[in-house]
Design a protein around this motif. Structure first.
Motif, PDB file in Angstrom:
ATOM      1  N   PRO A 204      49.314 -72.195-137.734  1.00  0.00           N
ATOM      2  CA  PRO A 204      50.560 -71.457-137.940  1.00  0.00           C
ATOM      3  C   PRO A 204      51.731 -72.390-138.224  1.00  0.00           C
TER       4      PRO A 204
ATOM      5  N   ALA B  93      55.550 -73.045-137.520  1.00  0.00           N
ATOM      6  CA  ALA B  93      56.553 -72.689-136.514  1.00  0.00           C
ATOM      7  C   ALA B  93      57.950 -72.834-137.110  1.00  0.00           C
ATOM      8  N   SER B  94      58.803 -71.855-136.834  1.00  0.00           N
ATOM      9  CA  SER B  94      60.176 -71.872-137.331  1.00  0.00           C
ATOM     10  C   SER B  94      61.124 -71.556-136.183  1.00  0.00           C
TER      11      SER B  94
ATOM     12  N   ASN C 197      54.738 -58.714-129.619  1.00  0.00           N
ATOM     13  CA  ASN C 197      53.520 -59.369-130.104  1.00  0.00           C
ATOM     14  C   ASN C 197      52.310 -58.448-129.995  1.00  0.00           C
TER      15      ASN C 197
ATOM     16  N   GLU D  79      57.939 -66.234-129.962  1.00  0.00           N
ATOM     17  CA  GLU D  79      58.007 -66.748-128.593  1.00  0.00           C
ATOM     18  C   GLU D  79      59.464 -66.999-128.229  1.00  0.00           C
TER      19      GLU D  79
ATOM     20  N   ILE E  78      60.890 -69.121-131.257  1.00  0.00           N
ATOM     21  CA  ILE E  78      59.974 -69.830-132.147  1.00  0.00           C
ATOM     22  C   ILE E  78      59.124 -68.772-132.830  1.00  0.00           C
TER      23      ILE E  78
ATOM     24  N   TYR F  78      56.084 -67.865-135.275  1.00  0.00           N
ATOM     25  CA  TYR F  78      54.839 -68.450-135.787  1.00  0.00           C
ATOM     26  C   TYR F  78      54.300 -67.560-136.898  1.00  0.00           C
TER      27      TYR F  78
ATOM     28  N   THR G 132      51.305 -67.326-140.000  1.00  0.00           N
ATOM     29  CA  THR G 132      50.053 -67.853-140.545  1.00  0.00           C
ATOM     30  C   THR G 132      49.694 -67.042-141.778  1.00  0.00           C
TER      31      THR G 132
ATOM     32  N   ALA H 268      53.530 -68.311-145.091  1.00  0.00           N
ATOM     33  CA  ALA H 268      53.957 -68.775-143.775  1.00  0.00           C
ATOM     34  C   ALA H 268      55.153 -69.716-143.835  1.00  0.00           C
TER      35      ALA H 268
END
Length: 229
Positions: free
Chosen positions: A37, A39-40, A85, A137, A172, A174, A176, A180
């Motif tokens: 994944p 992450a941003s 999620n 997250e 954060i 994620y 994928t 992405a």
């Protein structure tokens, strides 16, 4: 008598090699590995209103309630993260059973995200695309970035002081899949999470958590309330 055979002349027993059928997959195809994944870092912001008990009649130090508000937002941010999620996973499982690789992501503003992202990259080979998988997250702790005086609802005693509170929630995101690395996708996920958090506050979630964090808190959340707690 029957002559005995020389043991050295008996041929050894050899296990026959197992003959495996050729692979049914064409040699040109290779298994598609799921990439890690991307992450941003994002920051969600929300506003809500509070009433400070007797804030208009006595000095109430901010140190007596700001930590309660921060901890309450920490807890609520994690609750919303878990629910968001879980809902996203259900959506992705439903989409996996459909004959389409591009569908809604969920969360209102994300409904057509995949379609919009892919439309900018036409032509699209559906069979070769990897569906965009999403997770978020809360990168705690949250922070209160400002307060301003606010008029109180009618049910609040005149002795109480009301404020509008602005809070920031580091996230954060994620992603994928083939899109992405698209920053627009990460921002859209942040916006959807932020919308879910705002809804939770409007439904009384922050006040409910606050009552658990400190039942004797000098503040209460008026957003989403219609009477005193």
């Amino acid at each position: 008598g029957t002559p005995s055979m020389n043991p050295s002349l008996i041929p050894p027993v050899v296990d026959r090699p197992t003959i495996r059928p050729p692979p049914t997959r064409p040699p040109s195809e290779t298994p598609v590995e799921t990439p890690p994944p991307v992450a941003s870092d994002q920051v969600a912001t929300v506003n809500y209103e509070i009433a400070i008990r007797n804030g208009n009649t006595e000095e109430v130090p901010v140190s007596s309630y700001i930590p309660d508000l921060i901890e309450s937002m920490n807890v609520l941010a994690e609750i919303v993260e878990e629910e968001w999620n879980a809902n996203q996973m259900l959506l992705e499982e439903q989409e996996a059973t459909e004959d389409a690789s591009i569908s809604r992501v969920g969360g209102g503003r994300l409904r057509n995200l995949r379609r919009e992202l892919v439309a900018a990259r036409q032509p699209v080979q559906r069979t070769s695309r990897r569906r965009l998988s999403i997770a978020v997250e809360a990168d705690l702790p949250t922070e209160i970035i400002g307060t301003i005086p606010q008029g109180c609802p009618q049910y609040v005693p005149t002795s109480d002081e009301c404020q509008n509170v602005a809070a920031s929630i580091p996230l954060i995101v994620y992603l994928t899949g083939d899109d992405a690395s698209d920053e627009a996708a990460a921002v859209a996920v942040k916006d959807a999470y932020q919308q879910s958090l705002e809804t939770a506050i409007e439904q009384g979630g922050l006040q409910e958590v606050l009552e658990t964090v400190n039942p004797n808190s000098v503040v209460f959340v008026t957003t989403g309330a219609t009477s005193m707690p």
